[in-house]
Design an enzyme around this catalytic site. Structure first.
Site, PDB file in Angstrom:
ATOM      1  N   GLU A  22       0.818  -2.200  -6.661  1.00  0.00           N
ATOM      2  CA  GLU A  22       1.186  -2.849  -5.019  1.00  0.00           C
ATOM      3  C   GLU A  22       2.458  -2.052  -4.801  1.00  0.00           C
ATOM      4  O   GLU A  22       2.803  -1.784  -3.565  1.00  0.00           O
ATOM      5  CB  GLU A  22       1.406  -4.154  -5.325  1.00  0.00           C
ATOM      6  CG  GLU A  22       0.227  -5.184  -5.251  1.00  0.00           C
ATOM      7  CD  GLU A  22       0.801  -6.538  -5.388  1.00  0.00           C
ATOM      8  OE1 GLU A  22       0.436  -7.441  -4.471  1.00  0.00           O
ATOM      9  OE2 GLU A  22       1.399  -7.183  -6.025  1.00  0.00           O
ATOM     10  N   ASN A  77      -0.501 -12.780  16.630  1.00  0.00           N
ATOM     11  CA  ASN A  77      -0.953 -12.502  15.408  1.00  0.00           C
ATOM     12  C   ASN A  77      -2.495 -12.970  15.121  1.00  0.00           C
ATOM     13  O   ASN A  77      -2.669 -13.909  15.714  1.00  0.00           O
ATOM     14  CB  ASN A  77      -0.063 -13.250  14.151  1.00  0.00           C
ATOM     15  CG  ASN A  77       1.292 -12.843  14.108  1.00  0.00           C
ATOM     16  OD1 ASN A  77       1.697 -12.089  14.688  1.00  0.00           O
ATOM     17  ND2 ASN A  77       2.229 -13.659  13.403  1.00  0.00           N
ATOM     18  N   GLY A  78      -3.225 -12.386  14.436  1.00  0.00           N
ATOM     19  CA  GLY A  78      -4.632 -12.563  14.128  1.00  0.00           C
ATOM     20  C   GLY A  78      -5.520 -11.685  14.769  1.00  0.00           C
ATOM     21  O   GLY A  78      -5.257 -10.637  14.945  1.00  0.00           O
ATOM     22  N   GLU A 131      -2.646  -9.008 -13.776  1.00  0.00           N
ATOM     23  CA  GLU A 131      -1.657  -9.051 -12.710  1.00  0.00           C
ATOM     24  C   GLU A 131      -0.766  -7.920 -13.253  1.00  0.00           C
ATOM     25  O   GLU A 131      -0.164  -7.578 -11.998  1.00  0.00           O
ATOM     26  CB  GLU A 131      -0.932 -10.545 -13.123  1.00  0.00           C
ATOM     27  CG  GLU A 131       0.343 -10.810 -12.341  1.00  0.00           C
ATOM     28  CD  GLU A 131       0.171 -10.895 -11.128  1.00  0.00           C
ATOM     29  OE1 GLU A 131       1.312 -10.861 -10.118  1.00  0.00           O
ATOM     30  OE2 GLU A 131      -1.000 -10.840 -10.381  1.00  0.00           O
ATOM     31  N   ARG A 149       6.481 -10.189   5.664  1.00  0.00           N
ATOM     32  CA  ARG A 149       5.058 -10.467   6.037  1.00  0.00           C
ATOM     33  C   ARG A 149       4.323  -9.111   6.142  1.00  0.00           C
ATOM     34  O   ARG A 149       3.133  -9.347   5.867  1.00  0.00           O
ATOM     35  CB  ARG A 149       5.057 -11.217   7.211  1.00  0.00           C
ATOM     36  CG  ARG A 149       5.810 -12.551   7.364  1.00  0.00           C
ATOM     37  CD  ARG A 149       5.653 -13.293   8.713  1.00  0.00           C
ATOM     38  NE  ARG A 149       4.320 -13.602   9.076  1.00  0.00           N
ATOM     39  CZ  ARG A 149       3.592 -14.756   8.626  1.00  0.00           C
ATOM     40  NH1 ARG A 149       4.265 -15.539   7.852  1.00  0.00           N
ATOM     41  NH2 ARG A 149       2.284 -15.062   8.929  1.00  0.00           N
ATOM     42  N   CYS A 154       1.822  -9.778  10.195  1.00  0.00           N
ATOM     43  CA  CYS A 154       2.499  -9.898  11.499  1.00  0.00           C
ATOM     44  C   CYS A 154       3.454 -10.968  11.559  1.00  0.00           C
ATOM     45  O   CYS A 154       3.303 -11.759  10.897  1.00  0.00           O
ATOM     46  CB  CYS A 154       1.597  -9.953  12.799  1.00  0.00           C
ATOM     47  SG  CYS A 154       0.202  -8.680  12.765  1.00  0.00           S
ATOM     48  N   HIS A 193     -16.124   0.118 -23.764  1.00  0.00           N
ATOM     49  CA  HIS A 193     -17.343   0.261 -22.917  1.00  0.00           C
ATOM     50  C   HIS A 193     -17.060   0.856 -21.774  1.00  0.00           C
ATOM     51  O   HIS A 193     -17.611   0.531 -20.411  1.00  0.00           O
ATOM     52  CB  HIS A 193     -17.734  -1.163 -22.570  1.00  0.00           C
ATOM     53  CG  HIS A 193     -18.193  -2.010 -23.768  1.00  0.00           C
ATOM     54  ND1 HIS A 193     -19.476  -1.903 -24.229  1.00  0.00           N
ATOM     55  CD2 HIS A 193     -17.578  -2.960 -24.466  1.00  0.00           C
ATOM     56  CE1 HIS A 193     -19.360  -2.875 -25.406  1.00  0.00           C
ATOM     57  NE2 HIS A 193     -18.436  -3.538 -25.484  1.00  0.00           N
ATOM     58  N   LYS A 236       2.737 -10.231   3.081  1.00  0.00           N
ATOM     59  CA  LYS A 236       3.029 -11.194   2.159  1.00  0.00           C
ATOM     60  C   LYS A 236       1.947 -12.580   2.244  1.00  0.00           C
ATOM     61  O   LYS A 236       1.332 -13.021   1.360  1.00  0.00           O
ATOM     62  CB  LYS A 236       4.268 -11.867   2.464  1.00  0.00           C
ATOM     63  CG  LYS A 236       4.672 -13.094   1.568  1.00  0.00           C
ATOM     64  CD  LYS A 236       4.694 -12.502   0.158  1.00  0.00           C
ATOM     65  CE  LYS A 236       5.442 -13.713  -0.852  1.00  0.00           C
ATOM     66  NZ  LYS A 236       5.412 -13.289  -2.367  1.00  0.00           N
ATOM     67  N   LYS A 239       0.600  -5.341  -9.972  1.00  0.00           N
ATOM     68  CA  LYS A 239       2.163  -5.287  -9.803  1.00  0.00           C
ATOM     69  C   LYS A 239       2.456  -3.882  -9.608  1.00  0.00           C
ATOM     70  O   LYS A 239       3.064  -3.508  -8.713  1.00  0.00           O
ATOM     71  CB  LYS A 239       2.929  -6.001 -10.483  1.00  0.00           C
ATOM     72  CG  LYS A 239       3.120  -7.459 -10.479  1.00  0.00           C
ATOM     73  CD  LYS A 239       3.789  -7.694  -9.303  1.00  0.00           C
ATOM     74  CE  LYS A 239       3.214  -9.270  -8.840  1.00  0.00           C
ATOM     75  NZ  LYS A 239       1.901  -9.373  -8.237  1.00  0.00           N
ATOM     76  N   TRP A 276       0.994  -5.921  12.146  1.00  0.00           N
ATOM     77  CA  TRP A 276       0.207  -5.148  11.146  1.00  0.00           C
ATOM     78  C   TRP A 276      -1.234  -4.747  11.698  1.00  0.00           C
ATOM     79  O   TRP A 276      -1.697  -5.477  12.131  1.00  0.00           O
ATOM     80  CB  TRP A 276      -0.093  -6.100   9.951  1.00  0.00           C
ATOM     81  CG  TRP A 276      -0.553  -5.639   8.559  1.00  0.00           C
ATOM     82  CD1 TRP A 276       0.189  -5.106   7.712  1.00  0.00           C
ATOM     83  CD2 TRP A 276      -2.012  -5.488   8.213  1.00  0.00           C
ATOM     84  NE1 TRP A 276      -0.561  -4.692   6.691  1.00  0.00           N
ATOM     85  CE2 TRP A 276      -1.992  -5.125   6.730  1.00  0.00           C
ATOM     86  CE3 TRP A 276      -3.127  -5.943   8.971  1.00  0.00           C
ATOM     87  CZ2 TRP A 276      -3.197  -4.869   6.352  1.00  0.00           C
ATOM     88  CZ3 TRP A 276      -4.228  -5.741   8.174  1.00  0.00           C
ATOM     89  CH2 TRP A 276      -4.481  -5.217   7.052  1.00  0.00           C
TER      90      TRP A 276
END
Length: 615
Positions: free
Chosen positions: A495, A101-102, A488, A27, A2, A511, A610, A492, A75
């Site tokens: 995402e 926000n929150g 990582e 964000r 948010c 395995h 973000k 990426k 969000w």
């Protein structure tokens, strides 16, 4: 998650708010809204979608005049993304307006109590509950807005950054914070409110960052009134002079922020060790370590807590610290750490890593560790952020603003800082020979130039991306220091391109994951010559014999893997412990180009934010 933007002053608020919301798009959000007060009436526009959709709707449907306004990117948490659930929200009377926000965790019980008192609700949000609670307190207690906000916030459980105004008091905005970041920009007879400084940096360099459980009354023509929410005691603002500049938060000719930030890594790494690494003198200077050296040298273990990409940087650091400093290291997901009743003692050092410095789970882990008596050290990128304030000491990365949601330069600068810390401690403990210590210093100093060289693979990576852009799945394999890089690289890709990707230690392929390999499965293998090279070559042969498609990241001049792989991307040679700073570069470029070719929103991938400021 948010974004908040507010303005009160002598300018028209609307252009400030819209541009500010565009600056906060990184964000992560799914809807947006704006409210303006023209001295007589409140005008509201909000919509599911992007800020550009909001701009079009607002300019077509409401007057965009007024010296006071609030804007928000949401969000979704409580209620699906739609026009009704978008912020801002009114109170039942229509006099009070809020952006938030929150999460208010006890909103349902408050909502039911308010319904019994005659309140009605249009949205599914916890935010509409909060603004009506504020209104109820204001009426019942006969108090002004600021006091009503304070009393209401003492009744809620959760996290918040809020901005509220009352149309009957058009010269003030009330703001408050717990958990989610909130900054107040101080101009000439004007104030700016935002989740971070980027929306107002072109207007003022002076800002206050609210501490948790602080509220402020921002009034035209008067100084900011700052108070503690719990006990109404006076708080004294710390006005910071911001170092951020406008050029750093613009794209600078690149198509996307992510690509810009990938190419900024040589400078970001250099800026991160500049003034700290004096290779010719064999010195590492880090005040946060120097002033707390005994805490580190006497620690029984180091616990690293982080989330996402920062967690991967922590995994690299685990290899570096245990190898160089010979101290046990545990790397924990911050989101799990405090919920499993961890064993923490006064002999532990906890290192918390976060790009934004506002990650809610990491902040919670910090608070738990402090309660148990551990020494807490922060590594983050944002000056004045919550983690910077909550930790006992720390070190900033100097990556500069990272706008793209998928982290790139934050990852490499975090590894740089953590490597400096390990080298410093190894030198002090005598766990590294002098020759090896000086070799590592020289190699680290050479990394920016080698990253520049690694970036020359961009054209080749783009060609490879064309081949695999429609693949539904992808495996990433690495060993040792480069196992976290495989994780990582997979993160990426998933995402920003929405391709399912998984990272594994190369030896673990047998395995389970080897069952997935066929001629349709691209496998990215990090196979640099330092480390477990022969073992990785053996893993590549196992993939090849099952007709997997191999994209190999190799050291310059490699001939062995070139014979086996379908595609080879070379990076310069460096020490094994520093290789993640180079091998991650082509993986960042690969994910970027595939996402672009698939038509994905590279800088603002769906469902992601973000700065994850809620649990």
């Amino acid at each position: 998650m948010c974004g908040i933007v507010g303005y009160i002053g002598h300018r028209d608020a609307y252009p400030v708010i819209i541009k500010g919301l565009q600056r906060l798009e990184y964000r992560g959000y799914d809807s947006a809204g704006v409210t303006l007060f023209d001295g007589e009436n409140i005008h509201l526009a909000k919509t599911k979608g992007k800020v550009e959709d909001l701009k079009n709707k607002a300019e077509a449907s409401i007057p965009t005049k007024g010296k006071l306004g609030l804007g928000h990117t949401r969000w979704a948490t409580h209620g699906v993304p739609n026009d009704v659930n978008s912020h801002p929200h009114y109170s039942n009377s229509g006099d009070l307006v809020i952006i938030h926000n929150g999460i208010i965790e006890n909103y349902e019980s408050i909502k039911q109590a308010l319904i019994k008192r005659g309140y009605t609700f249009e949205s599914d949000t916890d935010t509409e509950v909060l603004i009506n609670l504020i209104e109820e307190v204001k009426k019942k207690e006969g108090v002004k807005l600021g006091q009503a906000v304070q009393i209401a916030l003492n009744q809620v459980v959760g996290a918040y950054a809020i901005a509220v105004f009352d149309k009957n008091k058009p010269d003030e905005i009330v703001v408050a914070k717990l958990g989610s970041p909130l900054a107040i920009g101080i101009g000439e007879n004007e104030y700016f409110i935002a989740s971070d400084a980027s929306p107002f940096i072109e207007f003022t360099n002076n800002a206050i960052y609210l501490e948790d459980e602080e509220m402020a009354i921002v009034r035209i023509g008067k100084e900011i009134k700052l108070r503690k929410i719990k006990d109404d005691s006076i708080a004294y603002p710390n006005i910071l002079e911001l170092q951020l500049n406008l050029e750093e938060i613009e794209k600078g000719g690149y198509d996307h922020f992510m690509l810009k930030e990938i190419y900024e890594q040589p400078k970001a790494i250099l800026d991160t060790y500049r003034g700290r690494l004096l290779a010719d003198k064999g010195i590492i200077k880090m005040s946060g370590i120097d002033q707390n050296l005994e805490k580190f040298l006497n620690a029984n273990r180091i616990i690293i807590v982080a989330c996402g990409t920062s967690w991967h940087a922590g995994l690299v650091a685990e290899y570096i610290f245990e190898d160089m400093v010979r101290i046990p290291v545990e790397v924990e997901y911050a989101s799990e750490f405090r919920y499993r009743n961890p064993v923490i003692t006064e002999k532990d050092v906890l290192i918390a890593i976060s790009q934004s410095g506002e990650t809610a789970d990491t902040l919670a882990a910090i608070k738990l560790a402090k309660e148990k008596g551990a020494f807490v050290f922060g590594v983050c990128n944002v000056v004045g952020s919550s983690i910077a304030r909550e930790t006992h000491a720390g070190a900033y990365t100097h990556a500069g603003p990272e706008i793209g949601v998928a982290s790139t330069k934050a990852f490499t600068t975090q590894i740089t800082v953590l490597t400096l810390i390990a080298l410093k401690l190894a030198q002090e403990k005598g766990t590294l020979s002098q020759s090896k210590y000086h070799e590592y210093l020289a190699e680290l100093e050479a990394v920016p130039a080698k990253v520049e060289k690694a970036l020359l693979s961009n054209t080749l990576v783009e060609e490879i991306s064309q081949t695999y852009k429609d693949s539904p799945n992808c495996l990433y394999l690495g060993r040792g220091y480069n196992f976290p890089v495989a994780l990582e690289g997979a993160l990426k890709l998933k995402e920003i391109s929405y391709i399912h990707a998984e990272g594994y230690p190369a030896a673990e392929m047998k395995h389970g994951p080897i069952a997935l390999i066929d001629e349709q499965m691209p496998v990215v293998v990090i196979a640099t010559k330092k480390g477990h090279y022969e073992k990785v070559v053996s893993n590549i042969q196992e993939i090849k014999s099952r007709k997997g498609r191999i994209i190999a990241i190799v050291t310059e001049g490699d001939e062995t893997v070139k014979e086996l792989a379908d595609h080879v991307i070379e990076v310069p040679e460096t020490s094994e412990c520093l290789s993640p700073l180079l091998t991650t570069i082509p993986l960042q470029l690969l994910s970027y180009h595939i996402a672009v070719m698939r038509g994905c929103n590279v800088d603002q991938p769906r469902n992601l934010a973000k700065s994850v400021t809620v649990e």
